[in-house]
Scaffold this motif. Structure first.
Motif, mmCIF file in Angstrom:
data_model
loop_
_atom_site.group_PDB
_atom_site.id
_atom_site.type_symbol
_atom_site.label_atom_id
_atom_site.label_comp_id
_atom_site.label_asym_id
_atom_site.label_seq_id
_atom_site.Cartn_x
_atom_site.Cartn_y
_atom_site.Cartn_z
ATOM 1 N N VAL A 233 20.626 27.299 -7.128
ATOM 2 C CA VAL A 233 18.974 27.023 -8.394
ATOM 3 C C VAL A 233 18.895 26.162 -9.238
ATOM 4 O O VAL A 233 18.229 25.389 -9.129
ATOM 5 C CB VAL A 233 18.384 28.467 -8.313
ATOM 6 C CG1 VAL A 233 17.014 27.944 -8.832
ATOM 7 C CG2 VAL A 233 18.202 29.264 -6.952
ATOM 8 N N LEU A 234 19.616 26.332 -10.015
ATOM 9 C CA LEU A 234 19.999 25.314 -11.075
ATOM 10 C C LEU A 234 20.207 23.844 -10.653
ATOM 11 O O LEU A 234 19.892 23.327 -10.992
ATOM 12 C CB LEU A 234 20.975 26.369 -12.417
ATOM 13 C CG LEU A 234 20.550 27.719 -12.826
ATOM 14 C CD1 LEU A 234 21.209 27.287 -14.382
ATOM 15 C CD2 LEU A 234 19.072 26.785 -13.228
ATOM 16 N N ALA A 235 21.081 24.457 -9.821
ATOM 17 C CA ALA A 235 21.590 23.118 -9.191
ATOM 18 C C ALA A 235 20.925 22.375 -8.621
ATOM 19 O O ALA A 235 20.303 20.794 -8.822
ATOM 20 C CB ALA A 235 22.928 23.042 -8.879
ATOM 21 N N GLY A 236 20.245 22.703 -7.762
ATOM 22 C CA GLY A 236 18.643 21.996 -6.940
ATOM 23 C C GLY A 236 18.303 21.525 -7.908
ATOM 24 O O GLY A 236 16.687 20.366 -8.102
ATOM 25 N N GLY A 237 17.677 22.760 -9.297
ATOM 26 C CA GLY A 237 16.030 22.485 -9.499
ATOM 27 C C GLY A 237 16.667 21.125 -10.998
ATOM 28 O O GLY A 237 15.959 20.835 -11.250
ATOM 29 N N TYR A 238 17.840 20.753 -11.285
ATOM 30 C CA TYR A 238 18.320 19.754 -11.930
ATOM 31 C C TYR A 238 18.353 18.012 -11.123
ATOM 32 O O TYR A 238 18.051 17.731 -11.536
ATOM 33 C CB TYR A 238 20.694 20.129 -11.784
ATOM 34 C CG TYR A 238 20.757 18.923 -13.080
ATOM 35 C CD1 TYR A 238 21.013 18.519 -14.777
ATOM 36 C CD2 TYR A 238 20.824 17.832 -12.862
ATOM 37 C CE1 TYR A 238 21.541 18.129 -15.147
ATOM 38 C CE2 TYR A 238 21.770 16.403 -13.209
ATOM 39 C CZ TYR A 238 22.179 16.812 -14.718
ATOM 40 O OH TYR A 238 22.262 15.877 -15.338
ATOM 41 N N LEU A 239 18.605 18.396 -9.694
ATOM 42 C CA LEU A 239 18.686 17.409 -9.302
ATOM 43 C C LEU A 239 17.013 17.033 -8.822
ATOM 44 O O LEU A 239 16.544 16.369 -9.083
ATOM 45 C CB LEU A 239 19.385 17.325 -7.385
ATOM 46 C CG LEU A 239 20.722 17.760 -7.986
ATOM 47 C CD1 LEU A 239 21.255 18.379 -6.243
ATOM 48 C CD2 LEU A 239 21.444 16.801 -7.695
ATOM 49 N N ALA A 240 16.480 17.934 -8.946
ATOM 50 C CA ALA A 240 14.963 17.401 -8.761
ATOM 51 C C ALA A 240 14.138 17.451 -10.156
ATOM 52 O O ALA A 240 13.393 16.194 -9.737
ATOM 53 C CB ALA A 240 13.581 18.888 -7.921
ATOM 54 N N ALA A 241 14.892 17.475 -10.916
ATOM 55 C CA ALA A 241 14.137 16.928 -12.119
ATOM 56 C C ALA A 241 14.625 15.258 -12.705
ATOM 57 O O ALA A 241 14.518 14.526 -13.695
ATOM 58 C CB ALA A 241 14.506 18.017 -13.647
ATOM 59 N N HIS A 242 15.958 15.210 -12.275
ATOM 60 C CA HIS A 242 16.714 13.833 -12.420
ATOM 61 C C HIS A 242 17.232 13.238 -10.934
ATOM 62 O O HIS A 242 18.191 13.338 -10.524
ATOM 63 C CB HIS A 242 18.147 13.953 -12.621
ATOM 64 C CG HIS A 242 18.052 15.119 -14.127
ATOM 65 N ND1 HIS A 242 17.667 16.095 -14.534
ATOM 66 C CD2 HIS A 242 17.525 14.600 -15.634
ATOM 67 C CE1 HIS A 242 17.503 16.291 -15.109
ATOM 68 N NE2 HIS A 242 17.885 15.376 -16.075
ATOM 69 N N PRO A 243 15.898 12.388 -10.390
ATOM 70 C CA PRO A 243 15.825 11.673 -9.166
ATOM 71 C C PRO A 243 16.736 10.705 -9.383
ATOM 72 O O PRO A 243 16.942 10.284 -8.011
ATOM 73 C CB PRO A 243 14.186 11.316 -8.876
ATOM 74 C CG PRO A 243 13.810 11.479 -9.827
ATOM 75 C CD PRO A 243 14.227 12.531 -11.559
#
Length: 560
Positions: A233-243
């Motif tokens: 979940v944190l990894a996916g959130g990181y990718l979403a916040a850093h396109p």
């Protein structure tokens, strides 16, 4: 004491740490199909005691074991939601470990569950009395009881009734590992997600395209996260916040990140530290300070007080942190209601260690003081709204900032009921801190007044008993004999009202000593009369007469 979802529910008010569980499966739940099938099959399978022909009928018991962040609580909640139609009396949930890692006693756990059932509890009741009352309440019900973060078999076993009335109950416990001491239990041990399910979870947070174009990098990232749901979940959130960050870049950064640090080793702490370090300084500081939110419950006002930042800025920050996976939205909010979140328990140790690592002790204490000061003002407002229009308290209430006012007594009562767990947690933490005793005393007094104003002395008594105990702790630590006498009198009154006369008598006599040390003649006279009344209840007539005589002499000496 202490730590919450809507649909099929039990009757009664929501308890500080026990709550009705959701009757609808969570849309963000992924995988665990094999584990769900095994758990459902276990419900109908004969227990080891039954096969051996020994033991009284007991509730069916399921155990889900796994490390924090493995999705164990989500699996238990999803299972409970899918079984709601089999348990028409509802799904009851209690968390058996506080956010600071302290395990509840079996009595504290029983009180939470009794509150969730809407059953009245006796102030100051012993652990044995509370567990006995719970077993009686549960017997004969068709109920699912979900015990989150159970620490030991000693917590769980006393909660379960025996006999024919227990046959239709299902207990589902979540823990780190096997609960040694419970017989006939086959734990469902959780590891990482299957790769397809881990891909689906990542895609739900980061988008399908970024994973599709580089499936090998996605597999590598899943491996670096140990296929653990919380880390993904944190990894996916990181990718979403850093396109502009590719999946391969994130996998490489995670591989290069230090294996140990704040929060300890493991995939989840490493991913949490990486995401935290990428935040702007102000947002990272707010995130760290959220670990001090009472009972892990967060809203914009609490975060604003902790961080010392404006509400508009904090609202934006909280939305960003929720998108990153650091916060989970609280369900069941009314339209237009201020959003509320929960800090996942698996992230609490990481955030607390990050706060200790980055903040000076004085800054952490100031943050806690700001939060406590705001809580005290809210409690004053909560009590003042019950006073008549035009009273001094209502005039003072109108002068408060809009964020600290309640429009109606009903709105204040709803806030007080919803915040019970957080308020009691704030009080315990403030007293345990030892450096904020002045604020702690104000907070405890405000809790007492607000609860009595909205629930009456009798209705608030079960919650006020531990509050008076905290007042006594502070009074003894700070050598405040007048407050010590008041706390002892209040505790003794509650003991006497529940038939614990000898315990009350001992406290009345200790209160008399404290009142004399404080040169408080009124409190001393009150203690003497109460000592006399206790002896009268015990039918010790000579001592009762002697103490009534002393009390009369004291009053006459004051000219009464």
């Amino acid at each position: 004491m202490t730590d919450q979802v809507v649909g099929t529910s039990t009757s009664g008010p929501r308890a500080p740490g026990a709550s009705p569980a959701s009757g609808a499966p969570r849309p963000d739940f992924f995988g665990r199909g094999r584990e769900l099938r095994e758990l459902r099959a276990e419900i109908d399978r004969a227990g080891l005691d039954t096969i051996a022909g020994r033991g009284a009928p007991r509730p069916r018991f399921l155990l889900i074991a796994g490390a924090p962040g493995s999705g164990r609580t989500a699996l238990a909640g999803h299972l409970a939601a899918s079984l709601a139609d089999r348990y028409p009396d509802g799904v009851l949930r209690a968390r058996l470990t506080a956010v600071d890692g302290t395990a509840l006693t079996e009595g504290e756990a029983a009180r939470l569950l009794l509150d969730g059932l809407g059953a009245r509890t006796v102030p100051g009741a012993s652990d044995d009395d509370l567990t006995h009352a719970l077993r009686q309440e549960l017997a004969g019900r068709r109920l699912l009881v979900l015990l989150d973060d159970a620490a030991s078999a000693e917590q769980v076993d006393p909660l379960m009734p025996e006999g024919e009335g227990a046959a239709h109950l299902l207990f589902v416990a979540v823990s780190r590992g096997p609960l040694t001491g419970l017989t006939g239990v086959r734990p469902c041990a959780l590891g990482g997600l299957d790769v397809p399910d881990a891909h689906a979870l990542l895609e739900s947070r980061a988008g399908e395209v970024r994973l599709t174009v580089d499936p090998r990098a996605a597999d590598c990232l899943i491996e670096r996260c140990g296929a653990q749901p919380a880390a993904l979940v944190l990894a996916g959130g990181y990718l979403a916040a850093h396109p502009k960050t590719s999946v391969a870049d994130l996998a490489h950064r995670l591989e290069q990140a230090p294996a140990d640090g704040p929060g300890g080793p493991g995939e989840l702490p490493r991913m949490a530290r990486l995401s935290h370090d990428a935040l702007p300084a102000a947002a990272a500081r707010t995130l760290r300070l959220l670990s001090f939110a009472p009972a892990g419950q967060v809203d914009a006002h609490t975060a604003s007080a902790l961080a010392g930042a404006s509400l508009p800025v904090v609202r934006t920050t909280l939305g960003e942190l929720a998108g990153l996976g650091f916060l989970r939205p609280e369900p069941g909010l009314e339209p237009g209601e201020e959003p509320r979140w929960t800090v996942p328990s698996c992230l609490q140790p990481v955030l607390r260690d990050l706060a200790d690592d980055h903040e000076r002790p004085a800054e952490l204490q100031l943050a806690r003081a700001r939060m406590l000061e705001r809580t005290v003002r809210l409690l004053h407002s909560c009590r003042a709204v019950t006073d008549p229009e035009g009273s001094p308290a209502r005039v003072a209430l109108a002068a408060l900032p809009r964020a600290l006012r309640f429009d109606t007594a009903e709105a204040a009562a709803a806030w007080l009921e919803r915040s019970r767990g957080a308020l009691l947690a704030s009080a315990r933490l403030a007293v345990a801190d030892g450096e904020l005793d002045t604020l702690a005393r104000r907070l405890l007094a405000a809790i007492v007044r607000a609860m009595i104003a909205h629930r009456g002395a009798a209705g608030a008594a079960p919650d006020l008993y531990p509050v008076h105990g905290l007042v006594l702790d502070v009074a003894e630590r700070r050598r405040l004999p007048r407050e010590k006498a008041a706390a002892l009198l209040n505790l003794a009154d509650l003991d006497a009202s529940t038939g614990r006369t000898r315990q009350a008598l001992a406290r009345y006599r200790a209160a008399l000593d404290a009142a004399r040390a404080a040169h408080d003649a009124v409190a001393a006279g009150r203690a003497m009369e109460s000592v006399a009344g206790s002896y009268q209840s015990l039918e010790d007539w000579p001592r009762a007469a002697d103490w009534y005589g002393r009390a009369l002499t004291e009053r006459l000496a004051r000219g009464e």
